[in-house]
Design a protein around this motif. Structure first.
Motif, mmCIF file in Angstrom:
data_model
loop_
_atom_site.group_PDB
_atom_site.id
_atom_site.type_symbol
_atom_site.label_atom_id
_atom_site.label_comp_id
_atom_site.label_asym_id
_atom_site.label_seq_id
_atom_site.Cartn_x
_atom_site.Cartn_y
_atom_site.Cartn_z
ATOM 1 N N LEU A 41 0.837 -1.100 -0.199
ATOM 2 C CA LEU A 41 -0.015 0.018 0.019
ATOM 3 C C LEU A 41 0.976 1.178 0.121
ATOM 4 C CD1 LEU A 41 -2.873 1.123 0.037
ATOM 5 C CD2 LEU A 41 -2.580 1.100 2.817
ATOM 6 N N THR A 42 1.937 1.210 0.657
ATOM 7 C CA THR A 42 2.837 2.502 0.730
ATOM 8 C C THR A 42 3.498 2.768 -0.426
ATOM 9 O OG1 THR A 42 3.396 2.069 3.249
ATOM 10 C CG2 THR A 42 4.897 3.337 2.109
ATOM 11 N N ILE A 43 3.920 1.531 -1.191
ATOM 12 C CA ILE A 43 4.674 1.929 -2.485
ATOM 13 C C ILE A 43 3.569 2.385 -3.391
ATOM 14 C CG2 ILE A 43 5.849 0.816 -4.435
ATOM 15 C CD1 ILE A 43 7.701 -0.695 -2.459
ATOM 16 N N LEU A 44 2.441 1.590 -3.640
ATOM 17 C CA LEU A 44 1.442 1.754 -4.416
ATOM 18 C C LEU A 44 0.841 3.369 -4.435
ATOM 19 C CD1 LEU A 44 -0.669 -1.411 -4.776
ATOM 20 C CD2 LEU A 44 1.035 -0.519 -6.164
ATOM 21 N N ALA A 45 0.749 3.813 -3.188
ATOM 22 C CA ALA A 45 0.244 5.126 -3.003
ATOM 23 C C ALA A 45 1.155 6.135 -3.334
ATOM 24 C CB ALA A 45 -0.290 5.466 -1.299
ATOM 25 N N GLY A 46 2.620 5.747 -2.873
ATOM 26 C CA GLY A 46 3.773 6.877 -3.400
ATOM 27 C C GLY A 46 3.879 6.781 -4.926
ATOM 28 N N LEU A 47 3.746 5.640 -5.605
ATOM 29 C CA LEU A 47 3.880 5.724 -7.072
ATOM 30 C C LEU A 47 2.611 6.584 -7.430
ATOM 31 C CD1 LEU A 47 5.286 2.353 -7.780
ATOM 32 C CD2 LEU A 47 6.348 4.371 -8.114
ATOM 33 N N THR A 98 -2.667 -3.261 -13.033
ATOM 34 C CA THR A 98 -2.797 -4.111 -11.840
ATOM 35 C C THR A 98 -2.541 -3.313 -10.648
ATOM 36 O OG1 THR A 98 -2.683 -6.314 -12.828
ATOM 37 C CG2 THR A 98 -2.578 -6.294 -10.513
ATOM 38 N N GLY A 99 -1.476 -2.830 -10.595
ATOM 39 C CA GLY A 99 -1.167 -1.661 -9.499
ATOM 40 C C GLY A 99 -1.974 -0.766 -9.507
ATOM 41 N N ARG A 100 -2.323 0.166 -10.538
ATOM 42 C CA ARG A 100 -3.168 1.288 -10.489
ATOM 43 C C ARG A 100 -4.489 0.924 -10.197
ATOM 44 N NH1 ARG A 100 -1.579 5.519 -12.718
ATOM 45 N NH2 ARG A 100 -0.176 4.827 -14.004
ATOM 46 N N GLN A 101 -4.904 -0.179 -10.451
ATOM 47 C CA GLN A 101 -6.550 -0.507 -10.329
ATOM 48 C C GLN A 101 -6.457 -1.024 -8.701
ATOM 49 O OE1 GLN A 101 -7.098 -3.995 -12.729
ATOM 50 N NE2 GLN A 101 -7.496 -2.885 -14.618
ATOM 51 N N ALA A 102 -5.209 -1.548 -8.119
ATOM 52 C CA ALA A 102 -5.281 -1.979 -6.841
ATOM 53 C C ALA A 102 -5.463 -0.555 -6.082
ATOM 54 C CB ALA A 102 -4.296 -2.911 -6.429
ATOM 55 N N ILE A 103 -4.510 0.363 -6.246
ATOM 56 C CA ILE A 103 -4.556 1.748 -5.307
ATOM 57 C C ILE A 103 -5.876 2.298 -5.908
ATOM 58 C CG2 ILE A 103 -3.298 3.006 -7.062
ATOM 59 C CD1 ILE A 103 -2.888 2.974 -3.298
ATOM 60 N N THR A 104 -6.559 2.447 -6.724
ATOM 61 C CA THR A 104 -7.607 3.057 -7.022
ATOM 62 C C THR A 104 -8.930 2.408 -6.151
ATOM 63 O OG1 THR A 104 -6.803 3.935 -9.221
ATOM 64 C CG2 THR A 104 -9.227 3.638 -8.926
ATOM 65 N N ALA A 105 -8.916 1.118 -6.218
ATOM 66 C CA ALA A 105 -9.791 0.427 -5.634
ATOM 67 C C ALA A 105 -9.789 0.486 -3.952
ATOM 68 C CB ALA A 105 -9.878 -1.083 -5.961
ATOM 69 N N VAL A 106 -8.585 0.769 -3.402
ATOM 70 C CA VAL A 106 -8.298 0.650 -2.163
ATOM 71 C C VAL A 106 -8.603 2.337 -1.556
ATOM 72 C CG1 VAL A 106 -5.673 0.940 -1.808
ATOM 73 C CG2 VAL A 106 -6.933 -0.369 -0.109
#
Length: 137
Positions: A41-47, A98-106
């Motif tokens: 979550l930390t890395i996805l949000a940072g990116l 996939t990463g963008r979808q994950a951070i958008t969903a969360v």
């Protein structure tokens, strides 16, 4: 000012305790429900905040993590197709679809959890003061 407020170790202990309580509650509400670890979550949000990609060294610096920790976490995330790494005079880390979808969903759940367990417990003035203090550290 109270004597307790002047005790640096006591203040540090209170800060650590508050951090752990808020972190645990936010992660339980947001990340775990989405199947993400706190480092994911930390890395996805940072990116995501950076527009989708960053140099690996810039990502590490922005998170306050050492390069080895970031590298190991990115290896795990690459295997799950959340990010890609490309060597081009340095390593560029990029969110995958996939990463963008994950951070958008969360994100809505994360925002709600942060509000519920952190910012809703503070006044506007306290938020402003805390924000100023944290930017200085």
């Amino acid at each position: 000012m109270s004597e307790a407020a002047l005790d640096p170790v006591g203040l540090w202990s209170a800060f650590k305790r508050a951090h752990e309580i808020v972190r645990t509650r936010v992660i339980a509400d947001a990340a775990e429900a989405a199947g993400l670890s706190e480092p994911d979550l930390t890395i996805l949000a940072g990116l995501n905040k950076a527009g989708g990609s960053l140099r690996q060294s810039e990502l590490a610096a922005s998170l306050g993590w050492d390069r080895t920790r970031v590298s190991h976490q990115l290896t795990r995330m690459s295997k799950r197709q959340l990010v890609t790494r490309e060597r081009t005079g340095g390593v560029i880390v990029t969110l995958t679809d996939t990463g963008r979808q994950a951070i958008t969903a969360v994100h809505p759940g994360l925002d709600a959890a942060v509000r519920r367990h952190f910012t809703d417990k503070l006044s506007a003035q306290e938020i402003e003061t805390l924000s100023s203090v944290l930017r200085r550290l």
